[in-house]
Design a protein around this motif. Structure first.
Motif, PDB file in Angstrom:
ATOM      1  N   SER A 145       0.816  -1.217   0.000  1.00 40.06           N
ATOM      2  CA  SER A 145       0.000   0.000   0.000  1.00 40.06           C
ATOM      3  C   SER A 145       0.850   1.268   0.000  1.00 40.06           C
ATOM      4  CB  SER A 145      -0.946   0.006   1.200  1.00 40.06           C
ATOM      5  OG  SER A 145      -0.211  -0.017   2.422  1.00 40.06           O
ATOM      6  N   GLN A 146       2.058   1.207   0.575  1.00 33.34           N
ATOM      7  CA  GLN A 146       2.900   2.392   0.612  1.00 33.34           C
ATOM      8  C   GLN A 146       3.319   2.827  -0.787  1.00 33.34           C
ATOM      9  OE1 GLN A 146       3.603   4.456   3.183  1.00 33.34           O
ATOM     10  NE2 GLN A 146       2.057   3.180   4.165  1.00 33.34           N
ATOM     11  N   ASN A 147       3.321   1.888  -1.738  1.00 37.07           N
ATOM     12  CA  ASN A 147       3.655   2.256  -3.115  1.00 37.07           C
ATOM     13  C   ASN A 147       2.618   3.202  -3.705  1.00 37.07           C
ATOM     14  OD1 ASN A 147       6.021   0.790  -3.217  1.00 37.07           O
ATOM     15  ND2 ASN A 147       5.043  -1.055  -4.034  1.00 37.07           N
ATOM     16  N   PHE A 148       1.368   3.076  -3.262  1.00 34.29           N
ATOM     17  CA  PHE A 148       0.308   3.966  -3.734  1.00 34.29           C
ATOM     18  C   PHE A 148       0.548   5.380  -3.211  1.00 34.29           C
ATOM     19  CE2 PHE A 148      -1.387  -0.198  -4.305  1.00 34.29           C
ATOM     20  CZ  PHE A 148      -2.329  -0.121  -5.311  1.00 34.29           C
ATOM     21  N   THR A 149       0.946   5.474  -1.938  1.00 37.24           N
ATOM     22  CA  THR A 149       1.254   6.782  -1.368  1.00 37.24           C
ATOM     23  C   THR A 149       2.444   7.412  -2.071  1.00 37.24           C
ATOM     24  OG1 THR A 149       0.423   6.068   0.791  1.00 37.24           O
ATOM     25  CG2 THR A 149       1.817   8.023   0.761  1.00 37.24           C
ATOM     26  N   ARG A 150       3.460   6.596  -2.339  1.00 35.41           N
ATOM     27  CA  ARG A 150       4.632   7.110  -3.052  1.00 35.41           C
ATOM     28  C   ARG A 150       4.272   7.573  -4.459  1.00 35.41           C
ATOM     29  NH1 ARG A 150       7.534   3.229   0.216  1.00 35.41           N
ATOM     30  NH2 ARG A 150       7.029   1.499  -1.195  1.00 35.41           N
ATOM     31  N   ALA A 151       3.293   6.917  -5.070  1.00 34.52           N
ATOM     32  CA  ALA A 151       2.851   7.337  -6.403  1.00 34.52           C
ATOM     33  C   ALA A 151       2.213   8.718  -6.348  1.00 34.52           C
ATOM     34  CB  ALA A 151       1.866   6.315  -6.972  1.00 34.52           C
ATOM     35  N   VAL A 152       1.401   8.966  -5.313  1.00 29.66           N
ATOM     36  CA  VAL A 152       0.790  10.292  -5.138  1.00 29.66           C
ATOM     37  C   VAL A 152       1.872  11.348  -4.977  1.00 29.66           C
ATOM     38  CG1 VAL A 152      -0.634  11.709  -3.607  1.00 29.66           C
ATOM     39  CG2 VAL A 152      -1.357   9.396  -4.183  1.00 29.66           C
ATOM     40  N   ILE A 153       2.870  11.046  -4.155  1.00 24.42           N
ATOM     41  CA  ILE A 153       3.965  11.990  -3.929  1.00 24.42           C
ATOM     42  C   ILE A 153       4.725  12.249  -5.226  1.00 24.42           C
ATOM     43  CG2 ILE A 153       6.171  12.319  -2.751  1.00 24.42           C
ATOM     44  CD1 ILE A 153       4.986  10.741  -0.384  1.00 24.42           C
ATOM     45  N   ARG A 154       5.020  11.199  -5.972  1.00 26.50           N
ATOM     46  CA  ARG A 154       5.780  11.345  -7.214  1.00 26.50           C
ATOM     47  C   ARG A 154       5.022  12.195  -8.233  1.00 26.50           C
ATOM     48  NH1 ARG A 154       6.218   6.511  -7.988  1.00 26.50           N
ATOM     49  NH2 ARG A 154       4.611   6.120  -9.552  1.00 26.50           N
ATOM     50  N   ILE A 155       3.731  11.966  -8.362  1.00 23.74           N
ATOM     51  CA  ILE A 155       2.923  12.739  -9.315  1.00 23.74           C
ATOM     52  C   ILE A 155       2.909  14.218  -8.935  1.00 23.74           C
ATOM     53  CG2 ILE A 155       0.565  13.119 -10.148  1.00 23.74           C
ATOM     54  CD1 ILE A 155       0.176  10.053  -9.911  1.00 23.74           C
ATOM     55  N   ASN A 156       2.743  14.495  -7.637  1.00 20.23           N
ATOM     56  CA  ASN A 156       2.707  15.894  -7.187  1.00 20.23           C
ATOM     57  C   ASN A 156       4.072  16.561  -7.288  1.00 20.23           C
ATOM     58  OD1 ASN A 156      -0.049  16.800  -5.953  1.00 20.23           O
ATOM     59  ND2 ASN A 156       0.186  14.691  -5.278  1.00 20.23           N
ATOM     60  N   GLU A 157       5.131  15.811  -7.057  1.00 19.02           N
ATOM     61  CA  GLU A 157       6.472  16.389  -7.222  1.00 19.02           C
ATOM     62  C   GLU A 157       6.733  16.725  -8.688  1.00 19.02           C
ATOM     63  OE1 GLU A 157       9.013  14.417  -3.531  1.00 19.02           O
ATOM     64  OE2 GLU A 157       8.912  13.379  -5.462  1.00 19.02           O
ATOM     65  N   ASN A 158       6.299  15.852  -9.581  1.00 16.15           N
ATOM     66  CA  ASN A 158       6.497  16.108 -11.017  1.00 16.15           C
ATOM     67  C   ASN A 158       5.681  17.316 -11.493  1.00 16.15           C
ATOM     68  OD1 ASN A 158       8.223  13.931 -11.205  1.00 16.15           O
ATOM     69  ND2 ASN A 158       6.651  12.502 -11.902  1.00 16.15           N
ATOM     70  N   SER A 159       4.513  17.530 -10.875  1.00 18.88           N
ATOM     71  CA  SER A 159       3.668  18.661 -11.278  1.00 18.88           C
ATOM     72  C   SER A 159       4.060  19.963 -10.583  1.00 18.88           C
ATOM     73  CB  SER A 159       2.199  18.352 -10.987  1.00 18.88           C
ATOM     74  OG  SER A 159       1.963  18.279  -9.582  1.00 18.88           O
ATOM     75  N   GLY A 160       4.957  19.882  -9.589  1.00 18.89           N
ATOM     76  CA  GLY A 160       5.405  21.077  -8.895  1.00 18.89           C
ATOM     77  C   GLY A 160       4.570  21.471  -7.699  1.00 18.89           C
ATOM     78  N   THR A 161       3.552  20.686  -7.341  1.00 17.91           N
ATOM     79  CA  THR A 161       2.729  21.025  -6.178  1.00 17.91           C
ATOM     80  C   THR A 161       3.329  20.522  -4.866  1.00 17.91           C
ATOM     81  OG1 THR A 161       1.374  19.085  -6.688  1.00 17.91           O
ATOM     82  CG2 THR A 161       0.553  21.218  -7.418  1.00 17.91           C
ATOM     83  N   TYR A 162       4.295  19.587  -4.943  1.00 14.70           N
ATOM     84  CA  TYR A 162       5.083  19.188  -3.785  1.00 14.70           C
ATOM     85  C   TYR A 162       6.540  19.528  -4.096  1.00 14.70           C
ATOM     86  CZ  TYR A 162       1.280  16.231  -1.869  1.00 14.70           C
ATOM     87  OH  TYR A 162       0.098  15.769  -1.351  1.00 14.70           O
TER      88      TYR A 162
END
Length: 253
Positions: free
Chosen positions: A139-156
């Motif tokens: 399940s932690q891979n799903f959380t990491r996916a959210v983080i990765r997407i937001n980092e790529n978009s510049g919101t994180y």
């Protein structure tokens, strides 16, 4: 004496006595989203109020700005029988719509893992998943996916070495906020650390609000969804008709 230094002097004079405390200032405490809004930059500045001589080792500063939380359902696609289908799904219970961290030194130097767990500062610490099905073992891979997407978009963003700390007393940084901000309160936190341990912290908020036409459309979509839907449909039809008419006109010429 510059305007920024004068403001910091006034803030220092107003703060109660303490060992080492944060005095904070913001270039603005409210961001207005209008139809032509394309992002904003907030200057965050402050000082360290102390009643004792400057100690060693030196202080470090961490600044965070966090957008309103949102709940997300993250799905994993798998290829089955030659087509891609949704397989496992995990609900991310708390994912900030925006999260920026600025530090005065590399992350490993400003805070320990234990202190990060205690205060919830890093990006993984503010993004949590709950209620994962027993069939999902990663399940932690799903959380990491959210983080990765937001980092790529510049919101994180983790911006190391972007807080300027002068004479172990005055500090400042700027936080860039993108155009696609979510309306609401943006908690802003400042941490003073020494040898990776938090010695003082301060919290405030930046208000992000829609104004003008954006505010009117947002309110209508929530309070009168039927009218909003009909109006959107009418605009779409009018835009389609206008584009068709323009095409016929150009083709006729």
């Amino acid at each position: 004496m510059t305007r920024l230094t004068a403001l910091l002097v006034l803030l220092l004079a107003a703060l109660p006595a303490g060992a080492e405390d944060v005095v904070l200032g913001l270039s603005r405490d409210q961001v207005s989203i209008s139809t032509d809004f394309d992002g904003s930059e907030i200057l965050i500045f402050g000082a360290v109020k102390r009643e004792v001589p400057i100690a060693e080792p030196p202080l470090q500063v961490i600044v965070t700005v966090e957008g309103p939380d949102q709940r997300l359902t993250v799905r994993r696609k798998e290829r089955r029988f030659g087509i891609w289908v949704n397989a496992d799904a995990v609900e991310v219970d708390a994912a900030p719509s925006f999260y920026a961290i600025a530090t005065s030194a590399p992350w490993e130097e400003v805070i320990t893992h234990t202190e990060d767990l205690r205060h919830g500062i890093s990006i993984p610490r503010v993004t949590r998943s709950v209620g994962a099905p027993m069939t999902v073992l990663d399940s932690q891979n799903f959380t990491r996916a959210v983080i990765r997407i937001n980092e790529n978009s510049g919101t994180y963003a983790l911006n190391e070495d972007t807080v300027t700390l002068r004479e172990q007393t005055l500090f400042d940084t700027s936080i860039s906020m993108p155009a696609n901000l979510t309306e609401g309160a943006y908690p802003t936190r400042i941490f003073l650390t020494r040898e990776g341990k938090v010695v003082s912290s301060y919290s405030t908020e930046i208000e992000v609000r829609k104004v003008g036409l954006e505010r009117w459309l947002f309110t209508m979509s929530r309070e009168q969804p039927l009218i909003y839907g009909l109006m959107s449909l009418a605009i779409a039809i009018a835009a389609g008709w206008g584009a068709s008419a323009a095409f016929r006109l150009v083709r006729g010429n």
